[in-house]
Design a protein around this motif. Structure first.
Motif, PDB file in Angstrom:
ATOM      1  N   LEU A  89       0.837  -1.204   0.000  1.00  0.00           N
ATOM      2  CA  LEU A  89       0.000   0.000   0.000  1.00  0.00           C
ATOM      3  C   LEU A  89       0.870   1.252   0.000  1.00  0.00           C
ATOM      4  O   LEU A  89       0.553   2.228  -0.673  1.00  0.00           O
ATOM      5  CB  LEU A  89      -0.929   0.008   1.214  1.00  0.00           C
ATOM      6  N   GLN A  90       1.964   1.207   0.738  1.00  0.00           N
ATOM      7  CA  GLN A  90       2.844   2.366   0.821  1.00  0.00           C
ATOM      8  C   GLN A  90       3.483   2.667  -0.530  1.00  0.00           C
ATOM      9  O   GLN A  90       3.531   3.819  -0.960  1.00  0.00           O
ATOM     10  CB  GLN A  90       3.933   2.139   1.878  1.00  0.00           C
ATOM     11  N   SER A  91       3.957   1.651  -1.240  1.00  0.00           N
ATOM     12  CA  SER A  91       4.616   1.894  -2.527  1.00  0.00           C
ATOM     13  C   SER A  91       3.622   2.403  -3.572  1.00  0.00           C
ATOM     14  O   SER A  91       3.928   3.312  -4.343  1.00  0.00           O
ATOM     15  CB  SER A  91       5.316   0.629  -3.023  1.00  0.00           C
ATOM     16  N   VAL A  92       2.431   1.841  -3.587  1.00  0.00           N
ATOM     17  CA  VAL A  92       1.416   2.293  -4.549  1.00  0.00           C
ATOM     18  C   VAL A  92       0.951   3.701  -4.214  1.00  0.00           C
ATOM     19  O   VAL A  92       0.780   4.533  -5.112  1.00  0.00           O
ATOM     20  CB  VAL A  92       0.226   1.307  -4.600  1.00  0.00           C
ATOM     21  N   SER A  93       0.781   4.002  -2.941  1.00  0.00           N
ATOM     22  CA  SER A  93       0.353   5.356  -2.571  1.00  0.00           C
ATOM     23  C   SER A  93       1.417   6.380  -2.938  1.00  0.00           C
ATOM     24  O   SER A  93       1.090   7.484  -3.376  1.00  0.00           O
ATOM     25  CB  SER A  93       0.010   5.434  -1.082  1.00  0.00           C
ATOM     26  N   ASN A  94       2.687   6.022  -2.788  1.00  0.00           N
ATOM     27  CA  ASN A  94       3.756   6.933  -3.200  1.00  0.00           C
ATOM     28  C   ASN A  94       3.721   7.183  -4.700  1.00  0.00           C
ATOM     29  O   ASN A  94       3.905   8.318  -5.156  1.00  0.00           O
ATOM     30  CB  ASN A  94       5.126   6.380  -2.800  1.00  0.00           C
ATOM     31  N   GLU A  95       3.501   6.137  -5.486  1.00  0.00           N
ATOM     32  CA  GLU A  95       3.439   6.294  -6.939  1.00  0.00           C
ATOM     33  C   GLU A  95       2.222   7.101  -7.376  1.00  0.00           C
ATOM     34  O   GLU A  95       2.270   7.798  -8.390  1.00  0.00           O
ATOM     35  CB  GLU A  95       3.442   4.927  -7.607  1.00  0.00           C
ATOM     36  N   LEU A  96       1.133   6.995  -6.632  1.00  0.00           N
ATOM     37  CA  LEU A  96      -0.065   7.773  -6.946  1.00  0.00           C
ATOM     38  C   LEU A  96       0.042   9.215  -6.460  1.00  0.00           C
ATOM     39  O   LEU A  96      -0.764  10.056  -6.845  1.00  0.00           O
ATOM     40  CB  LEU A  96      -1.300   7.131  -6.315  1.00  0.00           C
ATOM     41  N   GLY A  97       0.999   9.480  -5.588  1.00  0.00           N
ATOM     42  CA  GLY A  97       1.159  10.831  -5.068  1.00  0.00           C
ATOM     43  C   GLY A  97       0.185  11.163  -3.959  1.00  0.00           C
ATOM     44  O   GLY A  97      -0.198  12.326  -3.793  1.00  0.00           O
ATOM     45  N   MET A  98      -0.234  10.156  -3.211  1.00  0.00           N
ATOM     46  CA  MET A  98      -1.143  10.390  -2.091  1.00  0.00           C
ATOM     47  C   MET A  98      -0.564   9.714  -0.859  1.00  0.00           C
ATOM     48  O   MET A  98       0.360   8.913  -0.973  1.00  0.00           O
ATOM     49  CB  MET A  98      -2.545   9.860  -2.397  1.00  0.00           C
ATOM     50  N   ASN A  99      -1.114  10.036   0.281  1.00  0.00           N
ATOM     51  CA  ASN A  99      -0.600   9.387   1.483  1.00  0.00           C
ATOM     52  C   ASN A  99      -1.264   8.026   1.678  1.00  0.00           C
ATOM     53  O   ASN A  99      -2.260   7.697   1.044  1.00  0.00           O
ATOM     54  CB  ASN A  99      -0.737  10.280   2.720  1.00  0.00           C
ATOM     55  N   TYR A 100      -0.691   7.255   2.570  1.00  0.00           N
ATOM     56  CA  TYR A 100      -1.129   5.891   2.838  1.00  0.00           C
ATOM     57  C   TYR A 100      -2.596   5.850   3.274  1.00  0.00           C
ATOM     58  O   TYR A 100      -3.367   5.004   2.821  1.00  0.00           O
ATOM     59  CB  TYR A 100      -0.221   5.293   3.924  1.00  0.00           C
ATOM     60  N   GLN A 101      -2.980   6.765   4.143  1.00  0.00           N
ATOM     61  CA  GLN A 101      -4.349   6.771   4.668  1.00  0.00           C
ATOM     62  C   GLN A 101      -5.374   7.041   3.569  1.00  0.00           C
ATOM     63  O   GLN A 101      -6.476   6.477   3.589  1.00  0.00           O
ATOM     64  CB  GLN A 101      -4.498   7.808   5.785  1.00  0.00           C
ATOM     65  N   ALA A 102      -5.030   7.887   2.612  1.00  0.00           N
ATOM     66  CA  ALA A 102      -5.953   8.195   1.522  1.00  0.00           C
ATOM     67  C   ALA A 102      -6.185   6.966   0.647  1.00  0.00           C
ATOM     68  O   ALA A 102      -7.327   6.661   0.275  1.00  0.00           O
ATOM     69  CB  ALA A 102      -5.416   9.347   0.683  1.00  0.00           C
ATOM     70  N   LEU A 103      -5.113   6.249   0.327  1.00  0.00           N
ATOM     71  CA  LEU A 103      -5.270   5.031  -0.469  1.00  0.00           C
ATOM     72  C   LEU A 103      -6.033   3.970   0.310  1.00  0.00           C
ATOM     73  O   LEU A 103      -6.908   3.295  -0.237  1.00  0.00           O
ATOM     74  CB  LEU A 103      -3.908   4.493  -0.904  1.00  0.00           C
ATOM     75  N   SER A 104      -5.736   3.827   1.576  1.00  0.00           N
ATOM     76  CA  SER A 104      -6.432   2.851   2.401  1.00  0.00           C
ATOM     77  C   SER A 104      -7.922   3.164   2.477  1.00  0.00           C
ATOM     78  O   SER A 104      -8.759   2.264   2.410  1.00  0.00           O
ATOM     79  CB  SER A 104      -5.823   2.819   3.802  1.00  0.00           C
ATOM     80  N   ALA A 105      -8.277   4.432   2.599  1.00  0.00           N
ATOM     81  CA  ALA A 105      -9.692   4.826   2.643  1.00  0.00           C
ATOM     82  C   ALA A 105     -10.390   4.481   1.335  1.00  0.00           C
ATOM     83  O   ALA A 105     -11.551   4.044   1.336  1.00  0.00           O
ATOM     84  CB  ALA A 105      -9.814   6.315   2.929  1.00  0.00           C
ATOM     85  N   ARG A 106      -9.708   4.637   0.212  1.00  0.00           N
ATOM     86  CA  ARG A 106     -10.296   4.292  -1.081  1.00  0.00           C
ATOM     87  C   ARG A 106     -10.481   2.779  -1.198  1.00  0.00           C
ATOM     88  O   ARG A 106     -11.505   2.308  -1.700  1.00  0.00           O
ATOM     89  CB  ARG A 106      -9.427   4.823  -2.214  1.00  0.00           C
ATOM     90  N   LEU A 107      -9.507   2.021  -0.754  1.00  0.00           N
ATOM     91  CA  LEU A 107      -9.597   0.566  -0.851  1.00  0.00           C
ATOM     92  C   LEU A 107     -10.626  -0.015   0.112  1.00  0.00           C
ATOM     93  O   LEU A 107     -11.144  -1.108  -0.120  1.00  0.00           O
ATOM     94  CB  LEU A 107      -8.230  -0.070  -0.585  1.00  0.00           C
TER      95      LEU A 107
END
Length: 60
Positions: free
Chosen positions: A24-42
Motif C-alpha cells: 500500500l505504501q509503494s502504490v500510494s507513493n506512486e499515486l502521489g497520495m498518502n497511505y491513509q488516503a489510499l487505504s480509505a479508497r480501498l
C-alpha cells in the motif's frame, strides 16, 4: 477501545498488488497520495478518481 478488522472491498486489486510485490505504501507513493488516503479508497470510504483508476489499470 476495540480495533475493528480492516476490510478492503477490492480483494482482486489487493491480490494483484501482492503478486506484483507492491505494498500500500509503494502504490500510494506512486499515486502521489498518502497511505491513509489510499487505504480509505480501498476500504470504500472514498471513491477513486479517474486518473487513479487509469494508473492502477496500467500498473497492474
Amino acid at each position: 477501545m476495540v480495533r475493528r478488522k480492516v476490510v478492503y472491498i477490492f480483494p482482486n486489486l489487493m491480490a494483484e498488488m501482492s503478486r506484483n510485490g507492491d505494498s500500500l505504501q509503494s502504490v500510494s507513493n506512486e499515486l502521489g497520495m498518502n497511505y491513509q488516503a489510499l487505504s480509505a479508497r480501498l476500504r470504500g470510504f472514498k471513491s477513486f478518481e479517474l486518473p487513479e483508476i487509469t494508473f492502477l489499470m496500467k500498473k497492474i
